[in-house]
Design a protein around this motif. Sequence first.
Motif, PDB file in Angstrom:
ATOM      1  N   SER A 175       0.826  -1.209   0.000  1.00 14.93           N
ATOM      2  CA  SER A 175       0.000   0.000   0.000  1.00 14.93           C
ATOM      3  C   SER A 175       0.861   1.260   0.000  1.00 14.93           C
ATOM      4  O   SER A 175       0.412   2.315  -0.441  1.00 14.93           O
ATOM      5  CB  SER A 175      -0.979  -0.018   1.179  1.00 14.93           C
ATOM      6  OG  SER A 175      -0.280   0.153   2.389  1.00 14.93           O
ATOM      7  N   GLU A 183       4.917   3.288  -4.341  1.00 15.64           N
ATOM      8  CA  GLU A 183       4.380   4.282  -5.274  1.00 15.64           C
ATOM      9  C   GLU A 183       3.874   3.640  -6.562  1.00 15.64           C
ATOM     10  O   GLU A 183       4.388   2.604  -6.991  1.00 15.64           O
ATOM     11  CB  GLU A 183       5.467   5.297  -5.624  1.00 15.64           C
ATOM     12  CG  GLU A 183       5.735   6.298  -4.524  1.00 15.64           C
ATOM     13  CD  GLU A 183       6.889   7.205  -4.913  1.00 15.64           C
ATOM     14  OE1 GLU A 183       6.757   7.929  -5.922  1.00 15.64           O
ATOM     15  OE2 GLU A 183       7.925   7.155  -4.222  1.00 15.64           O
ATOM     16  N   GLU A 184       2.896   4.304  -7.155  1.00 18.11           N
ATOM     17  CA  GLU A 184       2.253   3.759  -8.353  1.00 18.11           C
ATOM     18  C   GLU A 184       3.220   3.546  -9.519  1.00 18.11           C
ATOM     19  O   GLU A 184       2.995   2.667 -10.348  1.00 18.11           O
ATOM     20  CB  GLU A 184       1.120   4.670  -8.797  1.00 18.11           C
ATOM     21  CG  GLU A 184      -0.241   4.141  -8.393  1.00 18.11           C
ATOM     22  CD  GLU A 184      -1.302   5.214  -8.475  1.00 18.11           C
ATOM     23  OE1 GLU A 184      -1.226   6.059  -9.378  1.00 18.11           O
ATOM     24  OE2 GLU A 184      -2.217   5.193  -7.618  1.00 18.11           O
ATOM     25  N   THR A 230       0.439  -0.687 -14.420  1.00 16.32           N
ATOM     26  CA  THR A 230      -0.648   0.270 -14.616  1.00 16.32           C
ATOM     27  C   THR A 230      -1.161   0.682 -13.241  1.00 16.32           C
ATOM     28  O   THR A 230      -0.859   0.033 -12.240  1.00 16.32           O
ATOM     29  CB  THR A 230      -1.852  -0.345 -15.371  1.00 16.32           C
ATOM     30  OG1 THR A 230      -2.415  -1.395 -14.561  1.00 16.32           O
ATOM     31  CG2 THR A 230      -1.465  -0.921 -16.718  1.00 16.32           C
ATOM     32  N   LYS A 231      -1.954   1.730 -13.233  1.00 18.85           N
ATOM     33  CA  LYS A 231      -2.545   2.194 -11.977  1.00 18.85           C
ATOM     34  C   LYS A 231      -3.466   1.108 -11.406  1.00 18.85           C
ATOM     35  O   LYS A 231      -3.555   0.909 -10.194  1.00 18.85           O
ATOM     36  CB  LYS A 231      -3.351   3.463 -12.291  1.00 18.85           C
ATOM     37  CG  LYS A 231      -3.680   4.271 -11.076  1.00 18.85           C
ATOM     38  CD  LYS A 231      -4.415   5.552 -11.456  1.00 18.85           C
ATOM     39  CE  LYS A 231      -5.033   6.132 -10.189  1.00 18.85           C
ATOM     40  NZ  LYS A 231      -6.149   7.005 -10.422  1.00 18.85           N
ATOM     41  N   THR A 232      -4.150   0.420 -12.312  1.00 16.33           N
ATOM     42  CA  THR A 232      -5.084  -0.614 -11.874  1.00 16.33           C
ATOM     43  C   THR A 232      -4.377  -1.770 -11.173  1.00 16.33           C
ATOM     44  O   THR A 232      -4.952  -2.412 -10.300  1.00 16.33           O
ATOM     45  CB  THR A 232      -5.893  -1.130 -13.089  1.00 16.33           C
ATOM     46  OG1 THR A 232      -6.401  -0.005 -13.797  1.00 16.33           O
ATOM     47  CG2 THR A 232      -7.038  -2.012 -12.675  1.00 16.33           C
ATOM     48  N   CYS A 233      -3.111  -2.046 -11.557  1.00 14.33           N
ATOM     49  CA  CYS A 233      -2.388  -3.173 -10.950  1.00 14.33           C
ATOM     50  C   CYS A 233      -2.361  -3.073  -9.438  1.00 14.33           C
ATOM     51  O   CYS A 233      -2.596  -4.049  -8.725  1.00 14.33           O
ATOM     52  CB  CYS A 233      -0.955  -3.217 -11.463  1.00 14.33           C
ATOM     53  SG  CYS A 233      -0.833  -3.824 -13.147  1.00 14.33           S
ATOM     54  N   LYS A 234      -2.055  -1.869  -8.943  1.00 13.98           N
ATOM     55  CA  LYS A 234      -1.974  -1.716  -7.488  1.00 13.98           C
ATOM     56  C   LYS A 234      -3.349  -1.915  -6.847  1.00 13.98           C
ATOM     57  O   LYS A 234      -3.474  -2.575  -5.816  1.00 13.98           O
ATOM     58  CB  LYS A 234      -1.406  -0.329  -7.148  1.00 13.98           C
ATOM     59  CG  LYS A 234      -1.156  -0.153  -5.670  1.00 13.98           C
ATOM     60  CD  LYS A 234      -0.450   1.166  -5.360  1.00 13.98           C
ATOM     61  CE  LYS A 234      -0.373   1.350  -3.850  1.00 13.98           C
ATOM     62  NZ  LYS A 234       0.267   2.614  -3.472  1.00 13.98           N
ATOM     63  N   GLU A 235      -4.380  -1.356  -7.489  1.00 11.52           N
ATOM     64  CA  GLU A 235      -5.741  -1.527  -6.960  1.00 11.52           C
ATOM     65  C   GLU A 235      -6.150  -2.992  -6.942  1.00 11.52           C
ATOM     66  O   GLU A 235      -6.822  -3.459  -6.028  1.00 11.52           O
ATOM     67  CB  GLU A 235      -6.750  -0.741  -7.814  1.00 11.52           C
ATOM     68  CG  GLU A 235      -6.648   0.757  -7.640  1.00 11.52           C
ATOM     69  CD  GLU A 235      -7.320   1.519  -8.775  1.00 11.52           C
ATOM     70  OE1 GLU A 235      -8.130   0.913  -9.508  1.00 11.52           O
ATOM     71  OE2 GLU A 235      -7.006   2.709  -8.932  1.00 11.52           O
ATOM     72  N   PHE A 264       4.296   0.101 -10.628  1.00 10.66           N
ATOM     73  CA  PHE A 264       3.347  -0.871 -11.179  1.00 10.66           C
ATOM     74  C   PHE A 264       3.157  -0.640 -12.665  1.00 10.66           C
ATOM     75  O   PHE A 264       3.340   0.484 -13.147  1.00 10.66           O
ATOM     76  CB  PHE A 264       2.006  -0.762 -10.444  1.00 10.66           C
ATOM     77  CG  PHE A 264       2.116  -1.127  -8.993  1.00 10.66           C
ATOM     78  CD1 PHE A 264       1.977  -2.449  -8.585  1.00 10.66           C
ATOM     79  CD2 PHE A 264       2.402  -0.157  -8.041  1.00 10.66           C
ATOM     80  CE1 PHE A 264       2.107  -2.797  -7.251  1.00 10.66           C
ATOM     81  CE2 PHE A 264       2.537  -0.502  -6.700  1.00 10.66           C
ATOM     82  CZ  PHE A 264       2.391  -1.820  -6.307  1.00 10.66           C
TER      83      PHE A 264
END
Length: 486
Positions: A78, A81-82, A87-92, A85
């Motif tokens: 968590s 940093e983004e 994509t941004k979605t990967c972290k989510e 990853f």
Amino acid sequence: MAGTATPSNEQVHTVSLKVLVGKKNNKVLFAEAKKDFVDVLLSFLTLPLGTIARLVAKESNIKPVKVGSLSTLYESLSHLEEVHFRTKTCKEMLLQPRNSMESYCRQMKLNIDDTEPTQYFICDKWECSRKKNGSRLSIFRNQRCHCGDLLKMVITPENNISKEEGFVKKNATFIVFDDLYITPNVFGASVKNLFKKNGIDDMEDVKEETVLISKKEVVDLLKLSLVSNTPMTDFILKKEQCLYKFTPTKEYEFVIGEVSSDEVRQIVVKVQQRKSDGTFLFVEADEKFVDFLYSFLTLPLGGVLHMLEGFSSVSCLDKLYGSMTELSSEKYLSSQQGLKDKLANPKCAPLFNLSKQILPIVAESLPAFYCHPHKFPVISSYAGEIYAPLDIVDPKSPSGESSSSEGFVEGPAMFMVTDDLDVTPMSSISVVSYLNRLKVPLSDLEERVIKIGVKEGLRILKASLTSTYALSDALKDLIKITQEEN
Ligand SMILES: [Zn+2]
């Protein structure tokens, strides 16, 4: 219970449970449970480890608990940093992993999974969505159409309405023992043995209690199932001291068959340890290893237990899983085909797979979807003659191209992973300050290169459930690590 009265709000959101308590030792002997409660217990097996780590980190009636090294893995994720990853979605996806059996859980009276249910998104321009080829469908928010717009029109596929309601038959009743072992409600040998074992001769020695359970109590129970060998007693008689004295069972070692020699599926890492005494310090690894660790968060608990052959070292999860595999499908499980197989080996949710996953688990596949060329917006998993096929957007791919199942983490990159699975980007300065904190001189460092294959991977997964020394516990035979702790 009166059948005609309108249920009060409390009745809608609570489930009552009848419990038999042994007076002598103040222990729950067993609970008599109906569908609603047994569904809750079985739903634990469908939760991804990341969801479990997130849920037990919250306050309920009892304080937050930590799950082995998984909690640290989740937390350090968590904070990453983004930019690390793909994509941004990967972290989510990793923070909010989906449940491949969410359709079974959604109708449950007490569903504690707060993950957003899967939705389907298409472009709101008709000309984009009914093309003969290449129209896009996404099951994640914020994905783009070829035209550049976001796929933001939410749509329900025509024949995709799920009717599943939990896992067990409506009128079946069960006995749940203190360790979450579930068995059909028969006054048979197991109950008599239990009475005998607890020195109970007559009904003077037991008392009956009824407890009301809401979602908050279910979270309590999930926490206790991870850190107690007597979760029902601790739950119902509110004994919290178990949280401090939990010892995982460790008697079981893996016997893994013919799987470990697959060269392609090995990940090379560097283990840094102390030359002088062999203490484990940290692992230096590239994105493949971090992807592998992060993928733990997407694995459903039942799938993990399947890979560990029913022995996770968390004794009551093993009991719960084992008892589920012994339930007669025909008599007790709701009639959906193959439900028991699904529960015994749940897959990752669609699009959550890693193409180079070293663990023997795959993701659920999505059916093909089609767009109706004349009625808009209508999509269906029925391929009519004239329907246009839709491409499923891969949320892990920056271009959204479908059918790639690469990892979550952007490479090439190097990371530092500590024993309790704290993952941070590699930096010489942070290594030096880490070594300073541990009072380890640079001259005392020793580096070993090791390969992580299926067997090592499963060991790390297993250790992550119970140990805050996941890497050194899992790899100690391989690198002769000496452990201060155990
Ligand atoms: Zn478009």
